[in-house]
Write an enzyme that holds these catalytic residues in place. Sequence first.
Site, PDB file in Angstrom:
ATOM      1  CG  ASP A   7      -0.282   0.065   2.451  1.00 51.33           C
ATOM      2  OD1 ASP A   7       1.096   0.604   2.712  1.00 51.33           O
ATOM      3  OD2 ASP A   7      -0.732   0.528   3.847  1.00 51.33           O
ATOM      4  CB  THR A  66       2.320  -2.643  11.361  1.00 48.69           C
ATOM      5  OG1 THR A  66       0.791  -3.166  10.419  1.00 48.69           O
ATOM      6  CG2 THR A  66       2.065  -0.974  11.637  1.00 48.69           C
ATOM      7  N   GLY A  67       3.200  -3.769   8.450  1.00 46.32           N
ATOM      8  CA  GLY A  67       2.548  -5.418   7.618  1.00 46.32           C
ATOM      9  C   GLY A  67       1.491  -6.531   8.154  1.00 46.32           C
ATOM     10  N   GLY A  69      -1.575  -5.316   8.295  1.00 44.59           N
ATOM     11  CA  GLY A  69      -3.171  -5.248   7.894  1.00 44.59           C
ATOM     12  C   GLY A  69      -2.659  -6.278   6.525  1.00 44.59           C
ATOM     13  CG  HIS A  97      10.286 -24.510  11.831  1.00 46.69           C
ATOM     14  ND1 HIS A  97      10.404 -24.685  13.179  1.00 46.69           N
ATOM     15  CD2 HIS A  97      11.613 -24.273  11.389  1.00 46.69           C
ATOM     16  CE1 HIS A  97      11.955 -24.817  14.093  1.00 46.69           C
ATOM     17  NE2 HIS A  97      12.739 -25.085  12.594  1.00 46.69           N
ATOM     18  NE  ARG A 132      10.679 -30.921  14.669  1.00 48.40           N
ATOM     19  CZ  ARG A 132      11.586 -31.064  13.982  1.00 48.40           C
ATOM     20  NH1 ARG A 132      12.148 -31.748  13.242  1.00 48.40           N
ATOM     21  NH2 ARG A 132      12.488 -30.027  14.286  1.00 48.40           N
ATOM     22  CG  HIS A 133       8.322 -28.626  10.212  1.00 48.00           C
ATOM     23  ND1 HIS A 133       8.044 -27.474  11.440  1.00 48.00           N
ATOM     24  CD2 HIS A 133      10.671 -28.550  10.768  1.00 48.00           C
ATOM     25  CE1 HIS A 133       9.825 -27.854  12.410  1.00 48.00           C
ATOM     26  NE2 HIS A 133      10.281 -28.039  11.871  1.00 48.00           N
TER      27      HIS A 133
HETATM   28  C1  RB5 Z   1      -2.065   2.692   6.255  1.00 51.20           C
HETATM   29  O1  RB5 Z   1      -1.958   3.783   6.774  1.00 51.20           O
HETATM   30  C2  RB5 Z   1      -1.753   1.753   7.076  1.00 51.20           C
HETATM   31  O2  RB5 Z   1      -2.642   1.098   8.039  1.00 51.20           O
HETATM   32  C3  RB5 Z   1      -1.223   0.366   6.897  1.00 51.20           C
HETATM   33  O3  RB5 Z   1      -0.396   0.724   6.240  1.00 51.20           O
HETATM   34  C4  RB5 Z   1      -0.729  -0.842   7.805  1.00 51.20           C
HETATM   35  O4  RB5 Z   1      -0.125  -0.564   8.989  1.00 51.20           O
HETATM   36  C5  RB5 Z   1      -1.993  -1.510   8.034  1.00 51.20           C
HETATM   37  O5  RB5 Z   1      -1.930  -2.664   8.361  1.00 51.20           O
END
Ligand code: RB5
Length: 142
Positions: A7, A66-67, A69, A97, A132-133
Amino acid sequence: MIAIASDHGGFEYKKLIEEHLVSCGIEYKDFGTFSADACDYPDYAKPLCESILADECESGILICGTGIGMSITANRYPGIRAAVCTEAFSARATREHNNANVLCLGARVISPEKCIELTDIFLQTPFSNDERHIRRIEKIEH
Ligand code: RB5
């Protein structure tokens, strides 16, 4: 073929990763976004996951602020195993794993250097193929 998408929060890191993939001779398919304008991460995570499930791409990289979403969206798809990673141990372990097929990165969490380091680890680490994995991964969806 590696799938990649972000995004607006991950747009600059997507460009960095793409430059790195080009320098390594690794082919990728870019599912957007294609500008820094605000957008909605599921719109980019979904087509990337569908390309993996259709075997058009072998694995993917998703970047947002943040990764998280991206990972929540990707993990709604049976067959997608998406992992948010911020350090090397997890990036390696999730390949060995979990046979993770999507790496999720947080551009507001990790440095550009860490982003490239984790990308390399993710792409270079094979699944262990350990019984196992395999059993545990099968239990995720059955
Ligand atoms: C966008 O502002 C932010 O919410 C998006 O990039 C992400 O961090 C969502 O998980």
